[in-house]
Design an enzyme around this catalytic site. Structure first.
Site, PDB file in Angstrom:
ATOM      1  N   GLY A  42       0.880  -1.753   0.148  1.00 14.95           N
ATOM      2  CA  GLY A  42       0.346  -0.348   0.122  1.00 14.95           C
ATOM      3  C   GLY A  42       0.661   1.423   0.008  1.00 14.95           C
ATOM      4  O   GLY A  42       0.309   2.145  -0.533  1.00 14.95           O
ATOM      5  N   GLU A  97       3.857   4.361   6.255  1.00 14.47           N
ATOM      6  CA  GLU A  97       2.314   3.191   6.126  1.00 14.47           C
ATOM      7  C   GLU A  97       1.354   4.337   5.676  1.00 14.47           C
ATOM      8  O   GLU A  97       1.374   4.901   5.460  1.00 14.47           O
ATOM      9  CB  GLU A  97       1.563   3.121   7.274  1.00 14.47           C
ATOM     10  CG  GLU A  97       2.093   1.946   8.356  1.00 14.47           C
ATOM     11  CD  GLU A  97       2.054   1.106   7.215  1.00 14.47           C
ATOM     12  OE1 GLU A  97       1.518   1.135   6.164  1.00 14.47           O
ATOM     13  OE2 GLU A  97       1.563   0.431   7.927  1.00 14.47           O
ATOM     14  N   ASP A  98       0.719   3.423   4.557  1.00 18.07           N
ATOM     15  CA  ASP A  98       0.045   3.834   3.720  1.00 18.07           C
ATOM     16  C   ASP A  98      -1.576   4.775   4.651  1.00 18.07           C
ATOM     17  O   ASP A  98      -2.271   5.711   4.106  1.00 18.07           O
ATOM     18  CB  ASP A  98      -0.595   3.150   2.700  1.00 18.07           C
ATOM     19  CG  ASP A  98      -0.786   1.783   3.057  1.00 18.07           C
ATOM     20  OD1 ASP A  98      -1.581   1.646   4.810  1.00 18.07           O
ATOM     21  OD2 ASP A  98      -1.710   0.776   3.043  1.00 18.07           O
ATOM     22  N   ASP A 101      -4.616   1.951  11.207  1.00 16.96           N
ATOM     23  CA  ASP A 101      -6.314   1.252  11.221  1.00 16.96           C
ATOM     24  C   ASP A 101      -6.325   1.011  13.010  1.00 16.96           C
ATOM     25  O   ASP A 101      -6.545   2.308  13.611  1.00 16.96           O
ATOM     26  CB  ASP A 101      -6.825   0.675  10.263  1.00 16.96           C
ATOM     27  CG  ASP A 101      -8.455   0.107  10.171  1.00 16.96           C
ATOM     28  OD1 ASP A 101      -9.428   1.648  10.333  1.00 16.96           O
ATOM     29  OD2 ASP A 101      -8.758  -0.776  10.470  1.00 16.96           O
ATOM     30  N   PHE A 150     -13.982   3.067   4.470  1.00 19.95           N
ATOM     31  CA  PHE A 150     -13.111   2.168   3.863  1.00 19.95           C
ATOM     32  C   PHE A 150     -12.668   3.129   2.257  1.00 19.95           C
ATOM     33  O   PHE A 150     -13.711   2.895   1.895  1.00 19.95           O
ATOM     34  CB  PHE A 150     -13.534   0.789   3.284  1.00 19.95           C
ATOM     35  CG  PHE A 150     -12.701  -0.490   3.205  1.00 19.95           C
ATOM     36  CD1 PHE A 150     -12.001  -1.117   4.062  1.00 19.95           C
ATOM     37  CD2 PHE A 150     -11.918  -0.599   2.084  1.00 19.95           C
ATOM     38  CE1 PHE A 150     -10.572  -1.381   3.533  1.00 19.95           C
ATOM     39  CE2 PHE A 150     -10.960  -0.987   1.003  1.00 19.95           C
ATOM     40  CZ  PHE A 150     -10.267  -1.559   2.414  1.00 19.95           C
ATOM     41  N   ASP A 157      -5.448  -0.717  -1.709  1.00 21.80           N
ATOM     42  CA  ASP A 157      -7.069  -1.791  -2.267  1.00 21.80           C
ATOM     43  C   ASP A 157      -8.207  -1.671  -2.081  1.00 21.80           C
ATOM     44  O   ASP A 157      -7.943  -1.868  -0.694  1.00 21.80           O
ATOM     45  CB  ASP A 157      -6.127  -2.703  -2.575  1.00 21.80           C
ATOM     46  CG  ASP A 157      -5.780  -4.107  -1.356  1.00 21.80           C
ATOM     47  OD1 ASP A 157      -5.015  -3.775  -0.582  1.00 21.80           O
ATOM     48  OD2 ASP A 157      -6.002  -5.084  -1.743  1.00 21.80           O
ATOM     49  N   ARG A 163      -5.424   0.346  -6.795  1.00 23.49           N
ATOM     50  CA  ARG A 163      -4.050   0.729  -6.461  1.00 23.49           C
ATOM     51  C   ARG A 163      -3.957   1.642  -7.108  1.00 23.49           C
ATOM     52  O   ARG A 163      -3.432   2.397  -6.616  1.00 23.49           O
ATOM     53  CB  ARG A 163      -3.149  -0.700  -6.390  1.00 23.49           C
ATOM     54  CG  ARG A 163      -3.436  -1.370  -5.290  1.00 23.49           C
ATOM     55  CD  ARG A 163      -2.058  -2.110  -4.576  1.00 23.49           C
ATOM     56  NE  ARG A 163      -2.002  -3.719  -4.325  1.00 23.49           N
ATOM     57  CZ  ARG A 163      -2.191  -3.154  -2.389  1.00 23.49           C
ATOM     58  NH1 ARG A 163      -2.216  -2.182  -1.759  1.00 23.49           N
ATOM     59  NH2 ARG A 163      -2.550  -4.713  -1.914  1.00 23.49           N
TER      60      ARG A 163
HETATM   61  P1  IMP Z   1      -4.116  -2.321  10.781  1.00 24.21           P
HETATM   62  O1  IMP Z   1      -3.328  -2.973  11.880  1.00 24.21           O
HETATM   63  O2  IMP Z   1      -5.266  -2.496  11.830  1.00 24.21           O
HETATM   64  O3  IMP Z   1      -4.119  -1.077  11.945  1.00 24.21           O
HETATM   65  O4  IMP Z   1      -4.484  -2.026   9.669  1.00 24.21           O
HETATM   66  C1  IMP Z   1      -3.420  -1.519   8.631  1.00 24.21           C
HETATM   67  C2  IMP Z   1      -3.661  -1.460   7.384  1.00 24.21           C
HETATM   68  O5  IMP Z   1      -4.960  -2.748   6.792  1.00 24.21           O
HETATM   69  C3  IMP Z   1      -3.467  -1.322   6.239  1.00 24.21           C
HETATM   70  O6  IMP Z   1      -1.331  -0.779   6.316  1.00 24.21           O
HETATM   71  C4  IMP Z   1      -4.102  -1.390   4.960  1.00 24.21           C
HETATM   72  O7  IMP Z   1      -3.062  -2.565   4.702  1.00 24.21           O
HETATM   73  C5  IMP Z   1      -4.711  -1.788   5.194  1.00 24.21           C
HETATM   74  N1  IMP Z   1      -6.732  -0.839   5.594  1.00 24.21           N
HETATM   75  C6  IMP Z   1      -6.558  -0.527   6.734  1.00 24.21           C
HETATM   76  N2  IMP Z   1      -7.907   0.639   6.344  1.00 24.21           N
HETATM   77  C7  IMP Z   1      -7.526   0.264   5.059  1.00 24.21           C
HETATM   78  C8  IMP Z   1      -8.946   0.878   4.147  1.00 24.21           C
HETATM   79  O8  IMP Z   1      -9.911   1.475   4.539  1.00 24.21           O
HETATM   80  N3  IMP Z   1      -8.432   0.899   2.925  1.00 24.21           N
HETATM   81  C9  IMP Z   1      -7.775   0.051   2.498  1.00 24.21           C
HETATM   82  N4  IMP Z   1      -6.775  -0.321   3.523  1.00 24.21           N
HETATM   83  C10 IMP Z   1      -6.662  -0.411   4.470  1.00 24.21           C
HETATM   84 MG    MG Z   2      -0.348  -1.315   4.850  1.00 20.13          MG
END
Ligand code: IMP
Ligand code: MG
Length: 176
Positions: A42, A97-98, A101, A150, A157, A163
């Site tokens: 991402g 990081e992209d 969450d 989302f 993606d 992407r």
């Molecule tokens: P976390 O571990 O819950 O913080 O999730 C982080 C990862 O989940 C990110 O690096 C993304 O790859 C994916 N992710 C979380 N939210 C989104 C979204 O809104 N769109 C796409 N990917 C997401």
């Molecule tokens: Mg990611």
């Protein structure tokens, strides 16, 4: 279920904000070099645009962690799919990081990287969904805080699609 994408953050706003983040990093790391750790897949677009705007010496390394399957909810477990090529020991690293969450992925990663004894460790994320946070993360550079939507595009993606969009879009799901 069919989905449509609604533009949310334009390419122009993305570039403008990334330039601002790069300015901050250039300032904060003046006289040093930075090791960007791009979290695949991402963060590739973000890492490229950020790196292009850095005027200090830049090294780039890549890491891939498990993320969502073909769904919009996390599986709850995190594993390394591709590890870094070079050790982080003694380096000023910035994790790129992209999106942040729950923070689960990054929390696990920070714990792993700390063991390698970098000189410093910072977090730079393009997007942040603070309302979703379950794991505490100190973010040093944050592009945009967003609601619990989302999003796709600019590297992000949905089921490996979208992407390549040059902007960030919100996914709207509709019954067909
Ligand atoms: P976390 O571990 O819950 O913080 O999730 C982080 C990862 O989940 C990110 O690096 C993304 O790859 C994916 N992710 C979380 N939210 C989104 C979204 O809104 N769109 C796409 N990917 C997401
Ligand atoms: Mg990611």
């Amino acid at each position: 279920m069919k989905e449509t994408i609604k533009e949310f953050i334009s390419e122009e706003r993305l570039m403008q904000r990334i330039s601002e983040l790069a300015d901050q990093i250039n300032h904060d790391y003046a006289g040093k070099s930075v090791h960007l750790i791009c979290i695949l897949k991402g963060s590739i677009f973000f890492t490229c645009e950020l790196a292009k705007r850095l005027t200090i010496p830049v090294y780039v390394d890549f890491m891939q962690l498990s993320s969502y399957g073909d769904d919009t909810e996390s599986t709850g477990s995190v594993k390394i799919i591709k590890d870094l090529d070079a050790p982080v020991f003694g380096k000023d690293i910035i994790i790129v990081e992209d999106i942040l969450d729950s923070g689960r992925t990054l929390f696990k990663l920070l714990t792993l990287l700390e063991v390698g004894n970098p000189a410093s460790m910072a977090v730079c994320t393009l997007l942040d969904k603070p309302s979703r946070r379950e794991f505490p993360i100190d973010v040093d550079y944050n592009g945009f805080e967003i609601e619990n939507e989302f999003v796709v595009g600019f590297g992000l993606d949905y089921a490996q699609r979208y992407r390549n969009l040059p902007y960030i879009g919100i996914v709207k799901f509709e019954e067909d």
